[in-house]
Design an enzyme around this catalytic site. Structure first.
Site, PDB file in Angstrom:
ATOM      1  N   GLU A  71       0.826  -1.203   0.000  1.00  0.00           N
ATOM      2  CA  GLU A  71       0.000   0.000   0.000  1.00  0.00           C
ATOM      3  C   GLU A  71       0.866   1.261   0.000  1.00  0.00           C
ATOM      4  OE1 GLU A  71      -3.368   0.026  -0.429  1.00  0.00           O
ATOM      5  OE2 GLU A  71      -2.957  -2.092  -0.771  1.00  0.00           O
ATOM      6  N   ASN A  80     -10.857   2.058   2.827  1.00  0.00           N
ATOM      7  CA  ASN A  80     -10.427   1.999   1.428  1.00  0.00           C
ATOM      8  C   ASN A  80     -11.300   1.082   0.582  1.00  0.00           C
ATOM      9  OD1 ASN A  80      -8.426   2.734  -0.663  1.00  0.00           O
ATOM     10  ND2 ASN A  80      -8.004   0.547  -0.650  1.00  0.00           N
ATOM     11  N   TRP A 138       1.784   1.742  -3.560  1.00  0.00           N
ATOM     12  CA  TRP A 138       0.688   2.354  -4.324  1.00  0.00           C
ATOM     13  C   TRP A 138       0.718   3.875  -4.148  1.00  0.00           C
ATOM     14  CZ3 TRP A 138      -2.468   1.212  -8.141  1.00  0.00           C
ATOM     15  CH2 TRP A 138      -2.780  -0.117  -8.413  1.00  0.00           C
ATOM     16  N   TRP A 160      -9.898   7.353  -7.864  1.00  0.00           N
ATOM     17  CA  TRP A 160     -11.117   7.621  -8.619  1.00  0.00           C
ATOM     18  C   TRP A 160     -10.964   7.223 -10.087  1.00  0.00           C
ATOM     19  CZ3 TRP A 160     -16.091   8.530  -7.878  1.00  0.00           C
ATOM     20  CH2 TRP A 160     -16.497   8.815  -6.572  1.00  0.00           C
ATOM     21  N   TRP A 167     -21.137  11.278 -19.763  1.00  0.00           N
ATOM     22  CA  TRP A 167     -21.606  11.162 -18.385  1.00  0.00           C
ATOM     23  C   TRP A 167     -23.000  11.770 -18.231  1.00  0.00           C
ATOM     24  CZ3 TRP A 167     -18.478   7.971 -16.020  1.00  0.00           C
ATOM     25  CH2 TRP A 167     -17.103   7.994 -16.285  1.00  0.00           C
ATOM     26  N   TRP A 212     -16.709  10.919 -12.800  1.00  0.00           N
ATOM     27  CA  TRP A 212     -15.876  10.617 -11.642  1.00  0.00           C
ATOM     28  C   TRP A 212     -15.307  11.869 -10.984  1.00  0.00           C
ATOM     29  CZ3 TRP A 212     -10.849  12.320 -12.020  1.00  0.00           C
ATOM     30  CH2 TRP A 212     -10.372  12.600 -13.317  1.00  0.00           C
TER      31      TRP A 212
END
Length: 480
Positions: free
Chosen positions: A283, A350, A286, A391, A315, A368
């Site tokens: 993590e 998360n 990341w 996102w 969208w 988004w």
């Protein structure tokens, strides 16, 4: 040559393992002065949350106290936007006869432009300007593919990142500097209010301030809960995560300190050994990946999709649906629970961030970027790189994005990660007495919703999934 150093603090509110502060203290023999510049209008334009600003002020107060013990005053200045920061720092340097500026780099586009302007202005004023990499363990730009490009997929990045650490070693976290001979001046008081922000939204009960608190949380996590991290990290009802993200976001805790102690907890290994520490280190990587992407592809700082063809996705505006999503009134229990946790605590588990984001972008087919902004306006750990990366992953518009046809079923996710409905019942109290099976079944609440004051789902997941697949397929086919 005698030197007095000015240290410019930003998202690095600590004295432990602080490269700029350590070097300033090493080089300066006429004293060190710290400065922090509050930029309310800029922060608001960047969608900083009220709870994040309140947390920042409490950490500033803790930092000021620690610096004072080192006989380093922390000065506070305030200007509306970044444009006036160079002049403010130049004035502070002149007022206190500083001949060098030290700071740790920030990587977002506006922050990089600000830092370049500061460097130009203060170099022009005769100061020696020194900048350091601090927000990441491996500096952005240090890793390249075999073709010389930047990594856009996590797994190859992780291999390169790990190989870099193994080849070059991990810089040992630097201890706090020793106290100076004397204070150059008295420290400033920390403001109790900032225009444009409601600081009553703070949660000091959940997010106590100060680097000693952060280091204790890190130590407590690595001495116990990390052993079950891999097993429990996706269970929102469990205390299975470190909850250190707010401290990393504001630099109250350094990523090097986190990695060094996690590696120690794993017998000196990075990617082999005990499952819990290895998963948690993953993590941290990341987080590094998204910071590197931010530097290599500035467009993600500018509200643009990483994958340009997805900019053409049609969208839905659907303002009423978006308002219901923001309020945690979608009629999907696990989604509503996550959004209500965010509103109340400034933080969201998360796994729920992924579920909630996928529901907005895929089930509701709402841009988004609207969800990204909502998160930033409410997160105590709001970080552009990580929030944007998460996102865009959920929306299938980003690097290493989940394929557009893989769409989370929120009911399946709830059954898997909140099987007893414990988390749902905590955050959606109107469903407290509902049978667990009904919580995970879109039809299970049909007859009970009116009496429970709980809304019907905004959409049918199966139909919404098919709609999203067809929309993505059409856009990507045209791009090909």
């Amino acid at each position: 040559m005698h030197t007095r150093a000015l240290v410019w603090f930003r998202a690095d509110l600590r004295v432990d393992d602080h490269p700029a502060l350590a070097e300033a203290c090493r080089a300066a023999d006429r004293g060190v002065v710290g400065v922090f510049v509050i930029c309310p209008r800029q922060w608001r334009s960047h969608d900083w949350a009220d709870i994040k600003v309140e947390f920042l002020l409490r950490n500033l107060a803790c930092l000021s106290e620690r610096l004072k013990r080192l006989r380093i005053p922390l000065l506070i200045r305030s200007v509306p936007t970044f444009e006036r920061v160079p002049a403010v720092l130049r004035d502070v340097a002149r007022q206190f006869n500083c001949d060098a500026l030290y700071f740790n780099r920030e990587y977002e586009v506006n922050e990089r432009r600000r830092d370049e302007a500061v460097t130009s202005a203060l170099t022009g004023a005769g100061l020696d300007v020194r900048a350091f990499d601090d927000r990441t363990i491996v500096a952005p730009g240090a890793l390249h593919t075999r073709q010389g490009g930047d990594y856009t997929v996590f797994t190859p990045f992780k291999r390169a990142w790990t190989a870099h650490i193994e080849a070059h070693g991990l810089d040992a976290p630097r201890p706090a500097p020793r106290p100076r001979a004397r204070l150059v001046c008295a420290p400033d008081s920390i403001p109790e209010q900032i225009a444009g922000f409601d600081l009553s939204r703070g949660r000091p009960d959940l997010w106590p301030a100060g680097e000693r608190v952060a280091q204790r949380r890190l130590s407590d996590f690595l001495s116990g809960p990390v052993t079950t991290y891999r097993k429990l990290r996706d269970r929102p009802a469990a205390e299975g995560t470190s909850r250190l993200s707010p401290y990393l976001t504001l630099g109250v805790l350094s990523p090097r300190r986190c990695l060094a102690e996690a590696r120690d907890a794993n017998d000196g290994r990075l990617d082999t050994g005990r499952a819990g520490p290895v998963t948690w280190i993953n993590e941290l990587i990341w987080r590094e990946f998204y910071q590197h992407v931010l530097v290599a592809f500035p467009r993600v700082s500018m509200g643009r999709a990483f994958q340009p063809p997805t900019e053409r996705l049609p969208w839905r505006t659907a303002d009423a649906d978006f308002a219901a999503w923001c309020a945690g009134r979608t009629g999907v229990p696990i989604v509503d629970a996550g959004l209500r946790q965010l509103a109340a605590t400034g933080w969201m588990h998360n796994r729920l961030r992924m579920i909630v984001a996928t529901y907005l972008a895929k089930d509701l087919l709402i841009d988004w970027r609207r969800g990204e902004q909502h998160f930033m306006r409410h997160l105590v750990d709001g970080d552009l790189a990580s929030n944007n990366g998460g996102w865009q992953w959920a929306a299938s518009t980003g690097t290493d994005a989940v394929p557009y046809f893989r769409i989370f079923n929120p009911y399946t996710q709830a059954r898997k990660f909140d099987p007893d409905g414990e988390f749902i019942r905590e955050w959606v109290p109107e469903l407290r007495d509902v049978a667990t099976r009904a919580l995970h079944d879109p039809a299970g609440l049909t007859e009970q919703r009116a009496a429970l004051d709980y809304p019907a789902p905004l959409c049918d997941h199966t139909a919404a999934r098919q709609r999203a697949i067809e929309v993505f397929k059409a856009v990507l086919r045209r791009a090909d």
